[in-house]
Design a protein around this motif. Sequence first.
Motif, short mmCIF file in Angstrom:
data_model
loop_
_atom_site.label_atom_id
_atom_site.label_comp_id
_atom_site.label_asym_id
_atom_site.label_seq_id
_atom_site.Cartn_x
_atom_site.Cartn_y
_atom_site.Cartn_z
N LEU A 86 0.84 -1.20 0.00
CA LEU A 86 0.00 0.00 0.00
C LEU A 86 0.87 1.25 0.00
N ASN A 127 2.47 1.95 -3.40
CA ASN A 127 1.53 2.46 -4.40
C ASN A 127 1.16 3.91 -4.15
N ILE A 128 1.14 4.32 -2.88
CA ILE A 128 1.00 5.75 -2.58
C ILE A 128 2.25 6.50 -3.03
N GLU A 160 2.28 7.45 -6.61
CA GLU A 160 1.50 8.65 -6.91
C GLU A 160 2.27 9.92 -6.53
N LYS A 206 -3.88 0.07 -8.71
CA LYS A 206 -4.69 1.29 -8.65
C LYS A 206 -6.17 0.95 -8.61
N LEU A 237 -6.86 -0.51 -4.96
CA LEU A 237 -6.80 0.49 -3.90
C LEU A 237 -7.63 1.73 -4.20
N LYS A 238 -8.29 1.74 -5.38
CA LYS A 238 -9.15 2.86 -5.78
C LYS A 238 -8.36 4.18 -5.76
N ILE A 239 -7.13 4.12 -6.33
CA ILE A 239 -6.30 5.31 -6.44
C ILE A 239 -6.56 5.93 -7.81
N ASN A 240 -7.01 7.18 -7.82
CA ASN A 240 -7.29 7.87 -9.06
C ASN A 240 -6.08 8.69 -9.50
#
Length: 234
Positions: A101, A104-105, A108, A227, A230-233
Amino acid sequence: MNIALLGYGRMGKSIEAIALNRNHKITLKIANATDDYDFSNVDVAIDFSIPNAAVTNIKKALDAGVPVISGTTGWLENYDDIINYCNTKNGTFLYASNFSLGVNIFFEINKKLSQLMAGFPDYSTEIEEIHHTQKLDAPSGTAITLAEQIIEQTNYKNWTLEQPKADEIHIEAKRIPEVPGTHEITYNSEIDSISIRHTAHSRQGFALGAVIAAEWIKDKKGVFSMKDVLKING
């Protein structure tokens, strides 16, 4: 959920422990590509194998109609072939260079910082990654993802492990015993330096992310990424 572990090294064992703790079952373990692939009692396959086994593992799962996620790096010259194979089979596939997690942040953050730095050519860019000595590929898949994100936003054309040209990002890959993984991006100028870093303290974050991805992908069709999980836009 019944899980197949395709690859049973240190990551496979970490994934097994977390999956069992989350009340899943491990119904198939493939230690190497010569083992018998019996997917008859498998809901999702998780591939953390080695580069020369990953493609076989993934295709075997897709042949059986089993959703498969892969965190193996070093085989991505065959990525497009796997995507086409998955689509032909109307299958389900998710690849991530890193399932953590936090990473992946970090991806971004890296993308946003590279957008900001694109307008300041006086800064040069370099990446350092550190992993344990048993990691077979260099640079890491995570480092490649970070470099490719920067290339998309800037005038850099490529990355290299060698002495870089003006349009190349230098990646320094270090291998040190018992290091789960560190990635640092630095922008250097004559005036100052700007750095961002992610440091993993254990493999648990990678293993947990892989199990969460397996839980998410079950019963879905298509090609996905972390993405989506984790619902990362953006």
